[in-house]
Design a protein around this motif. Sequence first.
Motif, PDB file in Angstrom:
ATOM      1  N   ALA A   8       0.833  -1.202   0.000  1.00 25.43           N
ATOM      2  CA  ALA A   8       0.000   0.000   0.000  1.00 25.43           C
ATOM      3  C   ALA A   8       0.864   1.248   0.000  1.00 25.43           C
ATOM      4  O   ALA A   8       0.593   2.224  -0.709  1.00 25.43           O
ATOM      5  N   ALA A   9       1.961   1.215   0.787  1.00 27.40           N
ATOM      6  CA  ALA A   9       2.842   2.380   0.846  1.00 27.40           C
ATOM      7  C   ALA A   9       3.490   2.628  -0.514  1.00 27.40           C
ATOM      8  O   ALA A   9       3.581   3.782  -0.965  1.00 27.40           O
ATOM      9  N   VAL A  10       3.930   1.547  -1.178  1.00 24.88           N
ATOM     10  CA  VAL A  10       4.546   1.701  -2.505  1.00 24.88           C
ATOM     11  C   VAL A  10       3.523   2.295  -3.473  1.00 24.88           C
ATOM     12  O   VAL A  10       3.828   3.219  -4.229  1.00 24.88           O
ATOM     13  N   GLU A  37       4.570   5.719  -5.025  1.00 24.49           N
ATOM     14  CA  GLU A  37       5.219   5.585  -6.325  1.00 24.49           C
ATOM     15  C   GLU A  37       4.246   5.572  -7.498  1.00 24.49           C
ATOM     16  O   GLU A  37       4.596   5.931  -8.599  1.00 24.49           O
ATOM     17  N   TYR A  38       3.044   5.063  -7.282  1.00 22.99           N
ATOM     18  CA  TYR A  38       2.148   4.852  -8.414  1.00 22.99           C
ATOM     19  C   TYR A  38       0.976   5.823  -8.439  1.00 22.99           C
ATOM     20  O   TYR A  38       0.546   6.235  -9.502  1.00 22.99           O
ATOM     21  N   ALA A  39       0.445   6.155  -7.235  1.00 23.83           N
ATOM     22  CA  ALA A  39      -0.871   6.777  -7.174  1.00 23.83           C
ATOM     23  C   ALA A  39      -0.916   8.094  -7.928  1.00 23.83           C
ATOM     24  O   ALA A  39      -0.056   8.964  -7.737  1.00 23.83           O
ATOM     25  N   PRO A  40      -1.888   8.263  -8.811  1.00 20.34           N
ATOM     26  CA  PRO A  40      -2.085   9.565  -9.429  1.00 20.34           C
ATOM     27  C   PRO A  40      -2.673  10.512  -8.391  1.00 20.34           C
ATOM     28  O   PRO A  40      -3.265  10.075  -7.404  1.00 20.34           O
ATOM     29  N   ASP A  41      -2.493  11.805  -8.598  1.00 14.30           N
ATOM     30  CA  ASP A  41      -2.966  12.776  -7.607  1.00 14.30           C
ATOM     31  C   ASP A  41      -4.447  13.064  -7.877  1.00 14.30           C
ATOM     32  O   ASP A  41      -4.785  14.070  -8.480  1.00 14.30           O
ATOM     33  N   ASN A  42      -5.314  12.130  -7.465  1.00 13.84           N
ATOM     34  CA  ASN A  42      -6.734  12.379  -7.695  1.00 13.84           C
ATOM     35  C   ASN A  42      -7.536  12.209  -6.410  1.00 13.84           C
ATOM     36  O   ASN A  42      -6.970  11.970  -5.339  1.00 13.84           O
ATOM     37  N   ARG A  43      -8.838  12.316  -6.545  1.00 16.06           N
ATOM     38  CA  ARG A  43      -9.679  12.320  -5.354  1.00 16.06           C
ATOM     39  C   ARG A  43      -9.608  10.996  -4.609  1.00 16.06           C
ATOM     40  O   ARG A  43      -9.577  10.959  -3.392  1.00 16.06           O
ATOM     41  N   PHE A  44      -9.545   9.877  -5.359  1.00 15.70           N
ATOM     42  CA  PHE A  44      -9.527   8.566  -4.717  1.00 15.70           C
ATOM     43  C   PHE A  44      -8.266   8.390  -3.871  1.00 15.70           C
ATOM     44  O   PHE A  44      -8.315   7.883  -2.752  1.00 15.70           O
ATOM     45  N   THR A  45      -7.124   8.850  -4.409  1.00 16.75           N
ATOM     46  CA  THR A  45      -5.888   8.757  -3.649  1.00 16.75           C
ATOM     47  C   THR A  45      -5.973   9.554  -2.351  1.00 16.75           C
ATOM     48  O   THR A  45      -5.564   9.093  -1.295  1.00 16.75           O
ATOM     49  N   ARG A  46      -6.520  10.762  -2.462  1.00 15.76           N
ATOM     50  CA  ARG A  46      -6.647  11.582  -1.249  1.00 15.76           C
ATOM     51  C   ARG A  46      -7.581  10.918  -0.245  1.00 15.76           C
ATOM     52  O   ARG A  46      -7.358  10.972   0.965  1.00 15.76           O
ATOM     53  N   PHE A  47      -8.619  10.251  -0.768  1.00 16.48           N
ATOM     54  CA  PHE A  47      -9.546   9.560   0.106  1.00 16.48           C
ATOM     55  C   PHE A  47      -8.836   8.425   0.852  1.00 16.48           C
ATOM     56  O   PHE A  47      -8.980   8.283   2.076  1.00 16.48           O
ATOM     57  N   ILE A  48      -8.024   7.645   0.137  1.00 13.68           N
ATOM     58  CA  ILE A  48      -7.270   6.566   0.785  1.00 13.68           C
ATOM     59  C   ILE A  48      -6.368   7.142   1.872  1.00 13.68           C
ATOM     60  O   ILE A  48      -6.272   6.615   2.973  1.00 13.68           O
ATOM     61  N   ASP A  49      -5.761   8.271   1.532  1.00 18.53           N
ATOM     62  CA  ASP A  49      -4.846   8.939   2.441  1.00 18.53           C
ATOM     63  C   ASP A  49      -5.529   9.302   3.763  1.00 18.53           C
ATOM     64  O   ASP A  49      -5.070   8.926   4.851  1.00 18.53           O
ATOM     65  N   ALA A  58       9.504   6.072   5.090  1.00 16.59           N
ATOM     66  CA  ALA A  58      10.797   5.521   4.661  1.00 16.59           C
ATOM     67  C   ALA A  58      10.952   5.641   3.147  1.00 16.59           C
ATOM     68  O   ALA A  58      12.026   5.994   2.653  1.00 16.59           O
ATOM     69  N   ILE A  59       9.867   5.369   2.417  1.00 14.68           N
ATOM     70  CA  ILE A  59       9.952   5.433   0.953  1.00 14.68           C
ATOM     71  C   ILE A  59      10.140   6.878   0.490  1.00 14.68           C
ATOM     72  O   ILE A  59      10.898   7.168  -0.425  1.00 14.68           O
ATOM     73  N   ARG A  60       9.455   7.797   1.198  1.00 10.20           N
ATOM     74  CA  ARG A  60       9.553   9.203   0.812  1.00 10.20           C
ATOM     75  C   ARG A  60      10.969   9.735   1.007  1.00 10.20           C
ATOM     76  O   ARG A  60      11.388  10.657   0.324  1.00 10.20           O
ATOM     77  N   SER A  61      11.707   9.138   1.977  1.00 13.90           N
ATOM     78  CA  SER A  61      13.044   9.669   2.259  1.00 13.90           C
ATOM     79  C   SER A  61      14.075   9.172   1.238  1.00 13.90           C
ATOM     80  O   SER A  61      15.225   9.582   1.298  1.00 13.90           O
ATOM     81  N   VAL A  62      13.683   8.293   0.310  1.00 18.40           N
ATOM     82  CA  VAL A  62      14.607   7.903  -0.759  1.00 18.40           C
ATOM     83  C   VAL A  62      14.725   9.079  -1.729  1.00 18.40           C
ATOM     84  O   VAL A  62      13.707   9.567  -2.221  1.00 18.40           O
ATOM     85  N   PRO A  63      15.952   9.553  -1.980  1.00 17.97           N
ATOM     86  CA  PRO A  63      16.099  10.751  -2.809  1.00 17.97           C
ATOM     87  C   PRO A  63      15.540  10.541  -4.222  1.00 17.97           C
ATOM     88  O   PRO A  63      15.706   9.464  -4.785  1.00 17.97           O
ATOM     89  N   ASN A  64      14.909  11.577  -4.754  1.00 21.66           N
ATOM     90  CA  ASN A  64      14.300  11.483  -6.071  1.00 21.66           C
ATOM     91  C   ASN A  64      15.336  11.277  -7.172  1.00 21.66           C
ATOM     92  O   ASN A  64      15.046  10.655  -8.194  1.00 21.66           O
TER      93      ASN A  64
END
Lengths: 319, 542
Positions: free
Chosen positions: B343-345, B349-361, B416-422
């Motif tokens: 779920a974190a990945v 890494e994958y989720a588009p920035d849409n309403r459903f993603t924000r809802f999951i968040d 942890a995933i967010r702290s991996v440099p882009n």
Amino acid sequence: MSTDDLEADLTRNTENAPRELLTRSFFFLCAALSVVTTLSIVGLLITEASKFFSLTAPLMGVAGETANLVDFLTGTTWQIHSKEFGVMALISATLMVTFGSAIIALPLGVATAIYLSEYASPQARSLLKPALEILAGVPTVVYGFFALIYITPALRVVFPDIGTFNMLSASIVVGIMIIPMVASISEDAMSAVPDELRQAGYGMGATKFDVSTGIVVPAALSGIFSSFILALSRAIGETMAVTVAAGAQAKFLNPLNPASYLEGALPMTAAMVQLLTGDITGGGLAYRSLFAIGLVLFVITLIMNIISDFVARRYREVY
Amino acid sequence: MATEQDSSYAQGFGQVSRTAGLIFRYLLLAATMFGIVTLAVLLVYVANDAIQPLTADAGWHLTFFLTLVLPTILVGGALYRRNREALKLGGMVVGALLVSLMFSGGVAIVFIDIIPPLTGFSYAVGLVVAVAGTVLLTKYERQIPFTARVAATGLLFFLSLFGVPGYFHSIPELVQKAPVVPTDWIILTLVLGGVTALVVGQYIARVREDNKAGLAAGASALVLTALGAIVGPLVGIDANALVVVTAVSFVPTAAYAGGSVITREELKPGLVFAATVIVGALVGAVAVDALGFAGPQAWTDWQFLTSSHSGSAENAGLYPAIGGSILLMVTVAALSFPLGVGAAVYLEEYAPDNRFTRFIDVNISNLAGVPSVVYGLLGLGVFVTYLGQATGTVLIGGATLALLILPIVIISSREAIRSVPNDMRQASYGMGATRWQTVRNVVLPEAFPGILTGTILALGRAIGETAPLIMIGAPNVLFNLPTELSSKVSAMPLQVYAWSSLFASEDFYTKAVPAGVVVLLAVLLAMNSIAIVLRNKYESET
């Protein structure tokens, strides 16, 4: 945002290869599971609780005993055997634990946060923060045992007529348990206050005391407030400590009367555990009352979480 | 009016009172310490009740003071002044030994009592065959299309582990029916010692940068493990148990100590400190035995750890609950780790920035705030009532606890995933990697220590949970170790609750419950210290 587009561009050609499709759908299903969990909780609580009330039971096709919704919400007697389901008796006990623990945890938590963010040396911080984490990490059933075996006898020295099970000891341990929550969220908010504000204060000749209380705390107020609500919601949902320490006898007590803290009562969560440890059969009225209490508990904590989230977002000072 | 005020300001200027500030500062410190000190006092009380150090002979205390405490203070003090890093290593070695001893106890319960060694061995063989087949398949990666390869791998695992009843024997079946089967200690040496030898060999090969040294280290690890089985009966310890303890505790600790000294010569004195503590404790134990000094009448003793519940507090034990907690932890980890990381990945890494993603968040952060007792209701309602599972089994207990900690695992894995440099991601994309290749080869390896830390902390939360287990109908009293996913399960906190409520009596309050609390807290402390060490190592590396 632009990097997102870049990544999407770079991976567009491969995104529908079987391997990509398979892995992406797996990750999506994992994320969707959280939504399924929420929907199951809400669905389950509502369907089971609606079988409990006479108002909604016919809609669910349930015959047999039911309880009156108004009596449930306003009644002050909780007696399974005489079929009296007045949830107010349980809510009053939950409120007492919440008030009692708030009196301990909110001031101490904020003071801890101020100390950690403004006064403590880095060395002291690196020792105190893990120590505070331990407070939150001790299992709640252990806290309940501590309250019952060590704290209540100690309190009896001061209040000779305190009961074996009492709200005071339960409130104290729940309060200690939620201090780290108040402290860590408030400290995050205080650390986010920019240093310029502090330095402006010092430039005006303010002392550290003035800066802490006059600048940092007001600037971090939304974070502090949201930490209060979250911690109180945690206190409301706290189960094992109150089950062990607060007692098994449902009683309607006045949360604002200090004397009532010396008596035992039955908070909502403890009532749920008690219902399950007693031998109730699946499908009975007592079994369904479990879900009715669960629904009330879920709604209260959900509303508090949403308020806390709203306060943190809406009133956050953006620097 | 104005002038008066001005003069008062002028007078106060330069001599600001520090009293208020000082009082405030110490009040804050007192507030910070309040919870910590209260808990410390409570812990001292419960430890005193559980261990009763004052019931030991004075000679017992004196012996251990002379053999253990005094040398430790002397060596430790000398090291503290000269070589603090070495002292730290010594402390780490002693800590690693203690934690791994506790861990090896758990492994011994699982691989000796819960899974009979032969069954475990047969499945290990089946797994090895399946993995070997999979590796063979990857050799022909280019020739076989991906979907066919996935299907073939799945089929391979299924056939080798389960077979087709009536047509095709699974490998575990074949192994169990084989005319000659190895004895238990050989199996344990091969399976556990083999895994240890592999890990130790790779570790030594890495620090020495020498494959031969790694091979030698791995081989000696295997030999040492086998030696455990031979030495065990001579000193009166069960051969199987000593093999497990050697493979899981002694050999890895020795490898860790040796490896750290190889990389940094100057840390060698730290091993002297570790040796002082270990030898001191052993000598003390032998000495009090020889001199006939009685130790403390601890309630947390071997009898308590190895027997099941009893009506009298003196004879009551925690064994089935310990086994239950271990099985629950394995189930929870197996369920929550892949689901939470997945779920974190997706979200990072994958989720588009849409309403459903924000809802999951929003949904995940709200789920983290749902009381544990409500998760228990979920387990009861969904798994028991709707899916018709039996109440209180390992499987539904584990599944309920996994759902409970899932939001925590997701939130910490995301961090942890967010702290991996882009830059690293973009470098990978720039090499033509696909999204999954980037996730697998770049993001997950980089984020792994952080993910692991978060998962261990979340597991620590799960191991202390009681309410969900009560709600799903786990029994208050269990006399046998759960051996399958479908057996009834107890857990350490549940047993503590049962003793302090259903069997409430002065006897249980002062004997069995404190002993159980001490065991539970020791396990939690071990888990948290692993997580903290991992986090510090990880933070100092990045």
